[in-house]
Design an enzyme around this catalytic site. Structure first.
Site, PDB file in Angstrom:
ATOM      1  CB  SER A 136      -0.859  -0.003   1.274  1.00  0.00           C
ATOM      2  OG  SER A 136      -1.379   1.301   1.519  1.00  0.00           O
ATOM      3  CE1 TYR A 149      -4.239  -2.612   4.774  1.00  0.00           C
ATOM      4  CE2 TYR A 149      -3.678  -0.320   4.326  1.00  0.00           C
ATOM      5  CZ  TYR A 149      -3.969  -1.591   3.875  1.00  0.00           C
ATOM      6  OH  TYR A 149      -4.001  -1.853   2.527  1.00  0.00           O
ATOM      7  CE  LYS A 153      -1.421  -4.070   3.012  1.00  0.00           C
ATOM      8  NZ  LYS A 153      -1.431  -5.201   2.064  1.00  0.00           N
TER       9      LYS A 153
END
Ligand SMILES: NC(=O)c1ccc[n+]([C@@H]2O[C@H](COP(=O)([O-])OP(=O)(O)OC[C@H]3O[C@@H](n4cnc5c(N)ncnc54)[C@H](OP(=O)(O)O)[C@@H]3O)[C@@H](O)[C@H]2O)c1
Length: 242
Positions: A136, A149, A153
């Site tokens: 991401s 999150y 990543k």
């Protein structure tokens, strides 16, 4: 450079979103065989129906190491591994249960590691291959509200670099993909400009075929990556203010 035509591909999280778009784009590019993996194979019925002669459903939970080993044993002819499965927990680092961050880390980072470890011997034995890790743009700079999150990543980006170096003499290329917002269930709740999953899959496979190491599959990711290269603090400040 890794040609998609006639390759045998394995896609995690293939039942919906970007994973499903990967299966569709692999079909368009004449991949020879596609293993479509999902936690619940019954949710793969629509995907498999796209071409029953080339798409094979596989049960896979990337956080369950026995499940990962079984999937790798079943798909012993894979040349292109696409690590796409992922989770995103909304919530502040300070105000949310730490289990939320742990779940994203277990899926997005450890899950990717488990799958790579299970498939690496196959890719090495073939003498050529490619691994695609769907990261991401948040791997480069984090954002409040989805910090767990972003951290997962960033960890997966770091993993991508180390595995790339480990496989550098084995003719197995390791690509990182850094999408911006994509129109899938994952961020359905957010109102902002999004790229279609089909465009992400197409740009990613273009990057794989062209041998691009860091794949920036949309306009937002290209812009953010350029900012990060110039001054990481500027990107941190931009994302931190969102
Ligand atoms: N959407 C975005 O804006 C965006 C942006 C950048 C990167 N990405 C990344 O792109 C990838 C695909 O996301 P998406 O947008 O397509 O999201 P999505 O629509 O929510 O799909 C996520 C997929 O991952 C699967 N999955 C989740 N946990 C799993 C596990 N433990 N084992 C196996 N499969 C699991 C889901 O399976 P179930 O159906 O069983 O839940 C589903 O197939 C993710 O890695 C995500 O982080 C997305």
């Amino acid at each position: 450079m890794y040609p998609i035509k006639n390759t045998v591909a394995f896609v995690t999280g293939a039942n919906r979103g970007i994973g499903r778009a990967f299966v569709e784009e692999l079909l368009r590019r004449d991949a020879g065989r596609i293993y479509a993996a999902a936690r619940s194979p019954e949710r793969l019925e629509e995907v498999v129906a796209l071409d029953r002669s080339r798409i094979f459903p596989v049960r896979l939970d990337v956080t369950d190491r026995a499940s990962v080993e079984a999937a790798a044993a079943r798909a012993g002819d894979v040349g292109l591994l696409i690590n796409n499965a992922g989770t995103l927990a909304f919530g502040s680092f300070l105000a949310s249960a730490p289990e939320m961050a742990a779940r994203d880390m277990e899926t997005n980072y450890m899950g990717t590691l488990y799958v790579i470890r299970a498939f690496a011997p196959t890719l090495i034995a073939r003498g050529e291959g490619a691994i695609v890790n769907v990261l991401s743009i948040l791997a480069l700079a984090n954002m409040p509200g989805i910090g767990g999150y972003g951290a997962s990543k960033a960890a997966a980006f770091s993993l991508t670099q180390a595995v790339r170096a480990e496989l550098s003499g084995q003719n197995v290329r390791v690509h990182g993909v850094f999408p911006g917002p994509v129109d899938t269930d994952m961020i359905r709740a957010l109102e902002l400009p999004k790229t279609s999953p089909a465009d992400i899959a197409r740009a990613t496979l273009d990057g794989v075929e062209a041998g691009v190491t860091d794949i920036l599959p949309d306009a937002m990711s290209k812009q953010a990556y350029a900012t990060w290269l110039e001054d990481p603090r500027t990107l941190e400040a931009q994302f931190g203010a969102m």
